[in-house]
Design an enzyme around this catalytic site. Structure first.
Site, PDB file in Angstrom:
ATOM      1  N   PRO A 164       6.170  -0.338  -8.950  1.00  0.00           N
ATOM      2  CA  PRO A 164       6.870   0.827  -7.830  1.00  0.00           C
ATOM      3  C   PRO A 164       5.763   0.956  -6.649  1.00  0.00           C
ATOM      4  O   PRO A 164       6.214   1.650  -5.629  1.00  0.00           O
ATOM      5  CB  PRO A 164       6.822   1.944  -8.906  1.00  0.00           C
ATOM      6  CG  PRO A 164       5.664   1.857  -9.708  1.00  0.00           C
ATOM      7  CD  PRO A 164       5.527   0.290  -9.869  1.00  0.00           C
ATOM      8  N   THR A 165       4.462   0.636  -6.614  1.00  0.00           N
ATOM      9  CA  THR A 165       3.732   1.313  -5.576  1.00  0.00           C
ATOM     10  C   THR A 165       3.817   0.600  -4.438  1.00  0.00           C
ATOM     11  O   THR A 165       4.502  -0.657  -4.210  1.00  0.00           O
ATOM     12  CB  THR A 165       1.965   1.324  -5.926  1.00  0.00           C
ATOM     13  OG1 THR A 165       1.735   0.019  -6.055  1.00  0.00           O
ATOM     14  CG2 THR A 165       1.826   1.813  -7.251  1.00  0.00           C
ATOM     15  N   CYS A 166       3.445   1.007  -3.205  1.00  0.00           N
ATOM     16  CA  CYS A 166       3.873   0.266  -1.918  1.00  0.00           C
ATOM     17  C   CYS A 166       2.990  -0.715  -1.272  1.00  0.00           C
ATOM     18  O   CYS A 166       3.306  -1.087  -0.170  1.00  0.00           O
ATOM     19  CB  CYS A 166       3.682   1.671  -0.801  1.00  0.00           C
ATOM     20  SG  CYS A 166       4.780   2.976  -1.062  1.00  0.00           S
ATOM     21  N   ASP A 167       2.230  -1.310  -2.411  1.00  0.00           N
ATOM     22  CA  ASP A 167       1.464  -2.343  -1.943  1.00  0.00           C
ATOM     23  C   ASP A 167       1.841  -3.762  -2.659  1.00  0.00           C
ATOM     24  O   ASP A 167       2.389  -3.510  -3.502  1.00  0.00           O
ATOM     25  CB  ASP A 167      -0.192  -2.156  -2.234  1.00  0.00           C
ATOM     26  CG  ASP A 167      -0.131  -1.884  -3.815  1.00  0.00           C
ATOM     27  OD1 ASP A 167      -0.846  -2.883  -4.220  1.00  0.00           O
ATOM     28  OD2 ASP A 167       0.000  -0.707  -4.272  1.00  0.00           O
ATOM     29  N   ASN A 200      -0.222   6.456  -6.089  1.00  0.00           N
ATOM     30  CA  ASN A 200       1.094   6.601  -5.350  1.00  0.00           C
ATOM     31  C   ASN A 200       2.211   7.753  -5.953  1.00  0.00           C
ATOM     32  O   ASN A 200       3.246   7.627  -5.906  1.00  0.00           O
ATOM     33  CB  ASN A 200       1.694   5.298  -5.136  1.00  0.00           C
ATOM     34  CG  ASN A 200       2.222   4.817  -3.936  1.00  0.00           C
ATOM     35  OD1 ASN A 200       2.682   3.825  -3.572  1.00  0.00           O
ATOM     36  ND2 ASN A 200       2.178   5.823  -2.825  1.00  0.00           N
TER      37      ASN A 200
END
Ligand SMILES: *Cc1c(COP(=O)(O)O)cnc(C)c1O
Length: 382
Positions: A322-325, A363
């Protein structure tokens, strides 16, 4: 929300889905499996079994292992000592971290009354005896050869044989009781690694000329991620045979983590987006799945919908967390039904070890809903 969910007991993963309809990840603990694994280890290992708390420190886990007969705990921090002592006041904790802060040592000794401390250097021996005194057992951790374990635990800690001999001699001269500990590496796939390390230990003990309180053969016992993994009984047989052949007339300890808990928990994640062959789910490498990447583990997976298992032909998918990276992706692909889509769940099995305890919360994504599933097996078998 999650503290209320924590009180809930469930009959199965299907029951979790029916009652919570979770769009957040749920960590499922199967206490019956934990009790069975604890009994298997306590009955099969020819000595005392310590649970390595770092592997999964959740109170449900500690309690079920206790119910299965585990009374001793390998702890590495005041947090772990406090957590075990709070849950299980009768438990016996060992401070098995070779590098301890002075504050932690003071608390371990003065508040919690611990009597067993691992060292692998002279400076640590000085620190321990200065703070905890000499009415203690000094466990000298020796480094063992890198074998066929997934993780090496001897490149950071562990004394070479000559140093270990000197440490044991000096600890004994100061009036401490002495012991030897080693760790062959986590997820050790070769039972013979224990024989080699036990021979090294016997040699070190003989050269030091000290009587050991015990020999701690550490953790490393594997979970069955792959079919060809040797069974626990193969490890116990090798250890028993080496013990007899070496004429070791002292108690044996083991401190398993993974083998006690891996197949007793699963992580229930939800698909939040499907983009072609890629699935975007709500747990990942900063959450419970870091070991799936770092340990190259292949946990079993299954797809579940609101109405039951998702069936049909399979295809392979990439799985993103799920994280943005872009790092938050699992290296391997997973075979799942080709009809899987948004809102379906993916349950990862064999997730008891090095999972909830290693989450970062990065995050804002964290798996903090932890449920018990009583009276059931995990459903993945092993
Ligand atoms: C991590 C650790 C263990 C547990 O290892 P597993 O491979 O999970 O069995 C045992 N002892 C020590 C000192 C450890 O650091």
């Amino acid at each position: 929300m999650s503290s209320a969910a924590r009180e809930l007991r469930f009959a199965s993963v299907a029951d979790v889905i029916a009652r919570l309809n979770p769009s957040y990840p749920v960590f499922c603990v199967f206490p019956d499996v934990l009790r069975a694994r604890a009994r298997e280890f306590v009955d099969g290992f020819p000595g005392t079994v310590l649970y390595a708390v770092k592997c999964n420190p959740h109170p449900y886990v500690l309690k079920a292992l206790w119910e299965g007969g585990v009374r001793h705990f390998d702890t590495a921090s005041i947090f772990e000592i406090a957590k075990v002592t709070e849950q299980l006041p009768e438990a016996h904790c060992y401070f098995n971290h070779p590098v301890k802060g002075r504050g932690a040592l003071e608390a371990a000794s003065d508040v919690y009354g611990l009597k067993d401390y691992v060292v692998d250097t002279f400076s640590e021996l000085d620190k321990v005896t200065e703070i905890a005194g000499t009415d203690i057992t000094v466990e000298v951790r020796i480094a063992t050869p890198k074998g066929s374990a997934v993780y090496d635990l001897s490149s950071k800690f562990g004394a070479a044989p000559d140093e270990a001999v000197a440490l044991l001699t000096e600890a004994s001269r100061r009036g401490c009781r002495t012991a030897i500990a080693f760790h062959v590496g986590s997820q050790c796939l070769d039972p013979d690694a224990y024989r080699v390390a036990m021979e090294m230990s016997a040699d070190v003990a003989a050269r030091a000329g000290v009587k050991l309180e015990y020999l701690d053969v550490g953790g490393g016992f594997p979970a069955v991620y792959k079919k060809e993994t040797p069974p626990l009984s193969a490890y116990f047989d090798v250890i028993r045979a080496a013990y007899e052949r070496l004429g070791l007339d002292i108690p044996l300890f083991a401190e398993p983590g993974r083998a006690l808990v891996a197949d007793a928990c699963s992580v229930l994640t939800q698909v939040h987006l499907r983009k072609g062959d890629s699935l975007y789910i709500n747990d990942g490498i900063y959450g419970c799945l870091s070991e799936v990447r770092d340990g190259d583990l292949d946990p079993p997976v299954r797809a579940i919908s609101k109405t039951g298992p998702v069936e049909g032909p399979m295809q392979s998918f990439r799985i993103f967390g799920p994280t943005c990276d872009s790092l938050d992706v699992l290296k391997q692909t997973f075979d799942l039904p080709e009809s899987i889509g948004e809102g379906d769940w993916i349950e990862f099995g064999l997730m008891g070890a090095y999972s909830i305890g290693m989450q970062t919360g990065f995050n804002g994504f964290v798996t903090d809903t932890i449920v018990r599933i009583d009276g059931a097996q995990s459903g993945f078998g092993s």
